[in-house]
Design a protein around this motif. Structure first.
Motif, short mmCIF file in Angstrom:
data_model
loop_
_atom_site.label_atom_id
_atom_site.label_comp_id
_atom_site.label_asym_id
_atom_site.label_seq_id
_atom_site.Cartn_x
_atom_site.Cartn_y
_atom_site.Cartn_z
N VAL A 11 0.85 -1.19 0.00
CA VAL A 11 0.00 0.00 0.00
C VAL A 11 0.89 1.23 0.00
O VAL A 11 2.01 1.21 0.52
CB VAL A 11 -0.95 -0.01 1.22
N GLN A 12 0.40 2.31 -0.59
CA GLN A 12 1.15 3.57 -0.59
C GLN A 12 1.01 4.27 0.76
O GLN A 12 0.00 4.08 1.47
CB GLN A 12 0.66 4.47 -1.70
N ALA A 13 1.98 5.08 1.07
CA ALA A 13 1.91 5.87 2.30
C ALA A 13 0.63 6.69 2.31
O ALA A 13 0.22 7.26 1.29
CB ALA A 13 3.13 6.78 2.40
N GLY A 14 -0.01 6.72 3.47
CA GLY A 14 -1.28 7.40 3.61
C GLY A 14 -2.49 6.51 3.39
O GLY A 14 -3.62 6.90 3.68
N GLY A 15 -2.24 5.32 2.89
CA GLY A 15 -3.32 4.39 2.60
C GLY A 15 -3.75 3.59 3.82
O GLY A 15 -3.27 3.82 4.94
N SER A 16 -4.64 2.63 3.59
CA SER A 16 -5.22 1.83 4.66
C SER A 16 -5.20 0.35 4.30
O SER A 16 -5.23 -0.02 3.12
CB SER A 16 -6.67 2.24 4.93
N LEU A 17 -5.17 -0.47 5.33
CA LEU A 17 -5.31 -1.92 5.20
C LEU A 17 -6.05 -2.42 6.43
O LEU A 17 -5.95 -1.81 7.50
CB LEU A 17 -3.95 -2.62 5.13
N SER A 84 -3.75 5.78 7.59
CA SER A 84 -2.62 6.72 7.53
C SER A 84 -1.28 6.00 7.64
O SER A 84 -0.40 6.39 8.42
CB SER A 84 -2.75 7.77 8.64
N LEU A 85 -1.15 4.96 6.86
CA LEU A 85 0.05 4.13 6.95
C LEU A 85 1.30 4.90 6.53
O LEU A 85 1.25 5.76 5.63
CB LEU A 85 -0.12 2.87 6.11
N LYS A 86 2.39 4.56 7.19
CA LYS A 86 3.68 5.19 6.94
C LYS A 86 4.69 4.11 6.52
O LYS A 86 4.53 2.95 6.88
CB LYS A 86 4.18 5.87 8.21
N PRO A 87 5.73 4.50 5.81
CA PRO A 87 6.75 3.50 5.43
C PRO A 87 7.32 2.75 6.64
O PRO A 87 7.64 1.57 6.53
CB PRO A 87 7.81 4.35 4.73
N TRP A 113 0.44 -18.03 18.55
CA TRP A 113 0.81 -17.09 17.50
C TRP A 113 0.33 -17.56 16.14
O TRP A 113 0.34 -18.77 15.85
CB TRP A 113 2.32 -16.91 17.45
N GLY A 114 -0.08 -16.61 15.31
CA GLY A 114 -0.35 -16.89 13.92
C GLY A 114 0.94 -16.85 13.11
O GLY A 114 2.02 -16.54 13.64
N GLN A 115 0.82 -17.09 11.82
CA GLN A 115 2.00 -17.23 10.97
C GLN A 115 2.55 -15.90 10.46
O GLN A 115 3.64 -15.85 9.95
CB GLN A 115 1.68 -18.12 9.75
N GLY A 116 1.82 -14.81 10.62
CA GLY A 116 2.28 -13.51 10.16
C GLY A 116 1.79 -13.17 8.77
O GLY A 116 1.63 -14.05 7.91
N THR A 117 1.57 -11.89 8.54
CA THR A 117 1.19 -11.40 7.23
C THR A 117 1.99 -10.12 6.95
O THR A 117 2.13 -9.26 7.83
CB THR A 117 -0.33 -11.15 7.15
N LEU A 118 2.55 -10.02 5.76
CA LEU A 118 3.47 -8.94 5.43
C LEU A 118 2.72 -7.70 4.97
O LEU A 118 1.88 -7.76 4.07
CB LEU A 118 4.44 -9.39 4.34
N VAL A 119 3.06 -6.58 5.60
CA VAL A 119 2.55 -5.27 5.20
C VAL A 119 3.73 -4.44 4.70
O VAL A 119 4.71 -4.26 5.42
CB VAL A 119 1.86 -4.57 6.37
N THR A 120 3.62 -3.95 3.48
CA THR A 120 4.66 -3.11 2.90
C THR A 120 4.05 -1.77 2.53
O THR A 120 3.08 -1.72 1.77
CB THR A 120 5.28 -3.76 1.67
N VAL A 121 4.62 -0.70 3.06
CA VAL A 121 4.13 0.64 2.79
C VAL A 121 5.18 1.38 1.98
O VAL A 121 6.30 1.59 2.46
CB VAL A 121 3.82 1.40 4.09
#
Length: 123
Positions: A11-17, A84-87, A113-121
Motif C-alpha cells: 500500500v502507498q503511504a497514507g493508505g489503509s489496510l 494513515s500508513l507510513k513507510p 501465534w499466527g504465521q504472520g502477514t506482510l505489510v509493505t508501505v
C-alpha cells in the motif's frame, strides 16, 4: 488455539489496510488478543491488544490514533484496521492470543501465534 492472519499487502503511504486473524480450536471469547509486528532487522514489537469482551483496547504510541483493534467473538476473528500508513509501518504483522484477560505488551506473555502477514508501505 490456532491463529491464521491475513490481509497484508502493498500500500502507498497514507493508505489503509485491514488485517484479520481467524481463530480455531479454542473458546475465542476467553482469549485476550494482540497484534505485534516485526520489521526487517528489528525485534518484534507490540502494536495493539484487546480484552476478551472487546471493551478495552491498548495501543503502542507509534500506532495510536491510526490503528484500531477490534474483535467479533461470533466470528472468532480479531481485526486490525490500519489507516494513515507510513513507510515505517512496514513489517510482518502477527496476531497472538493469551488465556489471561490482563493487559500485556510483552510478546512472551502470549503463548499462541499466527504465521504472520506482510505489510509493505511504499513512500
Amino acid at each position: 488455539v490456532q491463529l491464521q492472519a491475513s490481509g497484508g499487502g502493498l500500500v502507498q503511504a497514507g493508505g489503509s489496510l485491514r488485517l484479520s486473524c481467524a481463530a480455531s480450536g479454542g473458546t475465542f471469547s476467553r482469549y485476550r488478543m494482540g497484534w505485534f509486528r516485526q520489521a526487517p532487522g528489528k525485534e518484534r514489537e507490540f502494536a495493539a491488544a484487546i480484552s476478551w469482551s472487546g471493551s478495552s483496547t491498548y495501543y503502542a504510541d507509534s500506532v495510536k490514533g491510526r490503528f484500531t483493534i477490534s474483535r467479533d467473538n461470533a466470528k472468532n476473528t480479531v481485526y486490525l484496521q490500519m489507516n494513515s500508513l507510513k513507510p515505517e509501518d512496514t513489517a510482518v504483522y502477527y496476531c497472538a492470543a493469551r488465556g489471561i484477560d490482563l493487559v500485556s505488551m510483552a510478546a512472551g506473555h502470549y503463548p499462541y501465534w499466527g504465521q504472520g502477514t506482510l505489510v509493505t508501505v511504499s513512500s
